[in-house]
Design a protein around this motif. Structure first.
Motif, PDB file in Angstrom:
ATOM      1  N   LEU A 192       0.828  -1.205   0.000  1.00  0.00           N
ATOM      2  CA  LEU A 192       0.000   0.000   0.000  1.00  0.00           C
ATOM      3  C   LEU A 192       0.867   1.261   0.000  1.00  0.00           C
ATOM      4  O   LEU A 192       0.585   2.215  -0.738  1.00  0.00           O
ATOM      5  CB  LEU A 192      -0.923   0.004   1.217  1.00  0.00           C
ATOM      6  CG  LEU A 192      -2.067  -1.007   1.204  1.00  0.00           C
ATOM      7  CD1 LEU A 192      -2.782  -1.014   2.553  1.00  0.00           C
ATOM      8  CD2 LEU A 192      -3.058  -0.694   0.088  1.00  0.00           C
ATOM      9  N   HIS A 193       1.917   1.277   0.786  1.00  0.00           N
ATOM     10  CA  HIS A 193       2.762   2.466   0.879  1.00  0.00           C
ATOM     11  C   HIS A 193       3.593   2.679  -0.377  1.00  0.00           C
ATOM     12  O   HIS A 193       3.965   3.808  -0.691  1.00  0.00           O
ATOM     13  CB  HIS A 193       3.664   2.373   2.108  1.00  0.00           C
ATOM     14  CG  HIS A 193       2.958   2.655   3.388  1.00  0.00           C
ATOM     15  ND1 HIS A 193       2.856   3.917   3.923  1.00  0.00           N
ATOM     16  CD2 HIS A 193       2.279   1.846   4.237  1.00  0.00           C
ATOM     17  CE1 HIS A 193       2.167   3.866   5.045  1.00  0.00           C
ATOM     18  NE2 HIS A 193       1.804   2.624   5.252  1.00  0.00           N
ATOM     19  N   THR A 194       3.884   1.613  -1.099  1.00  0.00           N
ATOM     20  CA  THR A 194       4.669   1.735  -2.319  1.00  0.00           C
ATOM     21  C   THR A 194       3.802   2.069  -3.530  1.00  0.00           C
ATOM     22  O   THR A 194       4.216   2.840  -4.400  1.00  0.00           O
ATOM     23  CB  THR A 194       5.441   0.428  -2.588  1.00  0.00           C
ATOM     24  OG1 THR A 194       6.294   0.147  -1.479  1.00  0.00           O
ATOM     25  CG2 THR A 194       6.290   0.544  -3.841  1.00  0.00           C
ATOM     26  N   HIS A 195       2.585   1.532  -3.565  1.00  0.00           N
ATOM     27  CA  HIS A 195       1.751   1.651  -4.765  1.00  0.00           C
ATOM     28  C   HIS A 195       0.458   2.422  -4.521  1.00  0.00           C
ATOM     29  O   HIS A 195      -0.489   2.299  -5.295  1.00  0.00           O
ATOM     30  CB  HIS A 195       1.414   0.244  -5.281  1.00  0.00           C
ATOM     31  CG  HIS A 195       2.623  -0.586  -5.618  1.00  0.00           C
ATOM     32  ND1 HIS A 195       3.371  -0.382  -6.755  1.00  0.00           N
ATOM     33  CD2 HIS A 195       3.213  -1.606  -4.937  1.00  0.00           C
ATOM     34  CE1 HIS A 195       4.369  -1.253  -6.786  1.00  0.00           C
ATOM     35  NE2 HIS A 195       4.302  -2.002  -5.703  1.00  0.00           N
ATOM     36  N   TYR A 196       0.421   3.248  -3.477  1.00  0.00           N
ATOM     37  CA  TYR A 196      -0.826   3.919  -3.116  1.00  0.00           C
ATOM     38  C   TYR A 196      -1.392   4.783  -4.238  1.00  0.00           C
ATOM     39  O   TYR A 196      -2.610   5.000  -4.317  1.00  0.00           O
ATOM     40  CB  TYR A 196      -0.625   4.783  -1.864  1.00  0.00           C
ATOM     41  CG  TYR A 196       0.183   6.026  -2.119  1.00  0.00           C
ATOM     42  CD1 TYR A 196      -0.430   7.218  -2.465  1.00  0.00           C
ATOM     43  CD2 TYR A 196       1.563   6.006  -2.037  1.00  0.00           C
ATOM     44  CE1 TYR A 196       0.315   8.346  -2.721  1.00  0.00           C
ATOM     45  CE2 TYR A 196       2.310   7.130  -2.289  1.00  0.00           C
ATOM     46  CZ  TYR A 196       1.687   8.303  -2.630  1.00  0.00           C
ATOM     47  OH  TYR A 196       2.422   9.420  -2.904  1.00  0.00           O
ATOM     48  N   ALA A 197      -0.533   5.316  -5.112  1.00  0.00           N
ATOM     49  CA  ALA A 197      -1.001   6.207  -6.180  1.00  0.00           C
ATOM     50  C   ALA A 197      -1.502   5.434  -7.394  1.00  0.00           C
ATOM     51  O   ALA A 197      -1.966   6.040  -8.365  1.00  0.00           O
ATOM     52  CB  ALA A 197       0.114   7.166  -6.595  1.00  0.00           C
ATOM     53  N   GLU A 198      -1.426   4.110  -7.338  1.00  0.00           N
ATOM     54  CA  GLU A 198      -1.882   3.259  -8.436  1.00  0.00           C
ATOM     55  C   GLU A 198      -3.191   2.576  -8.041  1.00  0.00           C
ATOM     56  O   GLU A 198      -3.556   2.558  -6.859  1.00  0.00           O
ATOM     57  CB  GLU A 198      -0.812   2.199  -8.733  1.00  0.00           C
ATOM     58  CG  GLU A 198       0.572   2.781  -9.000  1.00  0.00           C
ATOM     59  CD  GLU A 198       1.659   1.722  -8.929  1.00  0.00           C
ATOM     60  OE1 GLU A 198       1.317   0.513  -8.952  1.00  0.00           O
ATOM     61  OE2 GLU A 198       2.838   2.103  -8.829  1.00  0.00           O
ATOM     62  N   PRO A 199      -3.903   2.012  -8.988  1.00  0.00           N
ATOM     63  CA  PRO A 199      -5.091   1.224  -8.624  1.00  0.00           C
ATOM     64  C   PRO A 199      -4.691   0.042  -7.731  1.00  0.00           C
ATOM     65  O   PRO A 199      -3.753  -0.689  -8.047  1.00  0.00           O
ATOM     66  CB  PRO A 199      -5.629   0.741  -9.978  1.00  0.00           C
ATOM     67  CG  PRO A 199      -5.097   1.725 -10.972  1.00  0.00           C
ATOM     68  CD  PRO A 199      -3.749   2.142 -10.453  1.00  0.00           C
ATOM     69  N   ILE A 200      -5.363  -0.110  -6.617  1.00  0.00           N
ATOM     70  CA  ILE A 200      -5.057  -1.175  -5.664  1.00  0.00           C
ATOM     71  C   ILE A 200      -6.142  -2.240  -5.738  1.00  0.00           C
ATOM     72  O   ILE A 200      -7.328  -1.946  -5.555  1.00  0.00           O
ATOM     73  CB  ILE A 200      -4.977  -0.629  -4.219  1.00  0.00           C
ATOM     74  CG1 ILE A 200      -3.860   0.419  -4.099  1.00  0.00           C
ATOM     75  CG2 ILE A 200      -4.763  -1.767  -3.229  1.00  0.00           C
ATOM     76  CD1 ILE A 200      -2.466  -0.136  -4.239  1.00  0.00           C
ATOM     77  N   ARG A 201      -5.729  -3.478  -6.017  1.00  0.00           N
ATOM     78  CA  ARG A 201      -6.672  -4.586  -6.112  1.00  0.00           C
ATOM     79  C   ARG A 201      -6.642  -5.390  -4.813  1.00  0.00           C
ATOM     80  O   ARG A 201      -5.577  -5.747  -4.303  1.00  0.00           O
ATOM     81  CB  ARG A 201      -6.323  -5.489  -7.297  1.00  0.00           C
ATOM     82  CG  ARG A 201      -6.403  -4.803  -8.646  1.00  0.00           C
ATOM     83  CD  ARG A 201      -6.015  -5.741  -9.789  1.00  0.00           C
ATOM     84  NE  ARG A 201      -6.929  -6.880  -9.871  1.00  0.00           N
ATOM     85  CZ  ARG A 201      -6.572  -8.135  -9.630  1.00  0.00           C
ATOM     86  NH1 ARG A 201      -5.339  -8.412  -9.235  1.00  0.00           N
ATOM     87  NH2 ARG A 201      -7.448  -9.112  -9.751  1.00  0.00           N
ATOM     88  N   LEU A 202      -7.824  -5.633  -4.279  1.00  0.00           N
ATOM     89  CA  LEU A 202      -7.927  -6.414  -3.048  1.00  0.00           C
ATOM     90  C   LEU A 202      -7.344  -7.807  -3.247  1.00  0.00           C
ATOM     91  O   LEU A 202      -6.733  -8.369  -2.329  1.00  0.00           O
ATOM     92  CB  LEU A 202      -9.386  -6.496  -2.611  1.00  0.00           C
ATOM     93  CG  LEU A 202      -9.646  -7.027  -1.201  1.00  0.00           C
ATOM     94  CD1 LEU A 202      -8.999  -6.113  -0.166  1.00  0.00           C
ATOM     95  CD2 LEU A 202     -11.146  -7.138  -0.944  1.00  0.00           C
ATOM     96  N   ALA A 203      -7.500  -8.359  -4.450  1.00  0.00           N
ATOM     97  CA  ALA A 203      -6.979  -9.700  -4.730  1.00  0.00           C
ATOM     98  C   ALA A 203      -5.460  -9.736  -4.587  1.00  0.00           C
ATOM     99  O   ALA A 203      -4.899 -10.728  -4.097  1.00  0.00           O
ATOM    100  CB  ALA A 203      -7.384 -10.133  -6.136  1.00  0.00           C
ATOM    101  N   THR A 204      -4.782  -8.655  -4.980  1.00  0.00           N
ATOM    102  CA  THR A 204      -3.323  -8.593  -4.851  1.00  0.00           C
ATOM    103  C   THR A 204      -2.914  -8.588  -3.389  1.00  0.00           C
ATOM    104  O   THR A 204      -1.976  -9.287  -2.979  1.00  0.00           O
ATOM    105  CB  THR A 204      -2.780  -7.333  -5.546  1.00  0.00           C
ATOM    106  OG1 THR A 204      -3.158  -7.357  -6.931  1.00  0.00           O
ATOM    107  CG2 THR A 204      -1.266  -7.254  -5.429  1.00  0.00           C
TER     108      THR A 204
END
Length: 287
Positions: A192-204
């Motif tokens: 979350l802290h690395t990719h917060y600015a990208e779409p975040i998928r719950l599955a990931t």
């Protein structure tokens, strides 16, 4: 580039169980970071902005704050109270394991436990407590390792006695006792802290935690006291606050860099979290 918190490796010297860093610099540059240790910071001869999670506030001489594990934070100086003298910060780092070694076996130190639990959101201590703690922390700079150990315990007891301490961030971390569960949470938070600015998928996130999506949602709520979506929102808004105070980027640019495709939605969510619009925030804290 979006502003991402940097993982900071804290080292402890041989023969010591915690670290005291006597930091003296011409200025405190913005350094958005996190680490698994608790951090107690006393700031001297400096004025600027303090960022803890989604919380942003001005700080001044004698500012005293305790930050819990993995909570992103940064200080950014604007001026020194005594021109020509360095900005000064005393920073104490100690681990959860060290703190539990104090609070679990010794009932006399039990008051430290609630203090550390509250630190998951970051804690600010008022002028009276800061005035008591200040000389004791300064005395630890040249103290022997054993005197430092006793000195930090004394300081923590003083902080625990401050009923007026103020939480900072909206959300914090409850933490998990089992190392395996902590490792699961760390993997999810790191993503979350690395990719917060990208779409975040719950599955990931579920894959990183080796759980089903429903299990992850329950686990995350138990550990952080909030949902994945709400945590992500406060994380994005916290980064947006920092960007609003850096340079003259447009609101639309800040929104995009924080992970919002629509500036209007960014403004609504910013107001819901901070109680003001991004423009109002910039005017209030940039003056």
């Amino acid at each position: 580039m979006p502003l991402r918190p940097r993982f900071e490796q804290v080292s402890v010297g041989r023969g010591e169980s915690w670290t005291l860093f006597d930091r003296r610099l011409p200025a405190f540059p913005f350094n958005w970071h996190y680490h698994p240790e608790y951090e107690l910071t006393l700031t001297l001869n400096s004025v600027g902005e303090r960022f803890v999670g989604d919380h942003v506030a001005r700080y001044g001489d004698g500012d005293l704050v305790l930050v819990g594990p993995n909570l992103p934070h940064a200080w950014q100086s604007r001026s020194a109270l005594q021109p020509g003298q360095p900005h000064h910060a005393l920073v104490a780092w100690f681990t959860r394991e060290w703190a539990e070694g104090l609070t679990l076996p010794y009932p006399e130190l039990g008051g430290i436990g609630p203090l550390l639990a509250d630190a998951s959101r970051g804690l600010f201590f008022g002028p009276s407590t800061a005035a008591l703690v200040r000389p004791r922390l300064l005395a630890l700079i040249d103290a022997t390792p054993s005197a430092r150990w006793l000195g930090l315990v004394e300081v923590l007891l003083m902080l625990a006695a401050d009923a007026g301490r103020e939480p900072l961030a909206l959300q914090g971390f409850a933490g998990e006792d089992a190392p395996r569960e902590r490792a699961r949470l760390d993997r999810v938070l790191a993503h979350l802290h690395t990719h917060y600015a990208e779409p975040i998928r719950l599955a990931t996130l579920a894959e990183l935690a080796a759980m089903s999506e429903s299990q992850l949602q329950r686990f995350f709520k138990r550990c952080t006291r909030t949902t994945v979506s709400d945590y992500l929102a406060t994380l994005r808004i916290g980064h947006a606050c920092a960007m609003l105070l850096e340079g003259n980027r447009s609101i639309a640019h800040v929104a995009e860099a924080a992970g919002y495709a629509q500036p209007s939605y960014f403004t609504r969510q910013f107001r819901a979290v901070k109680g003001m619009t991004p423009k109002e925030f910039r005017l209030r804290f940039s003056a």
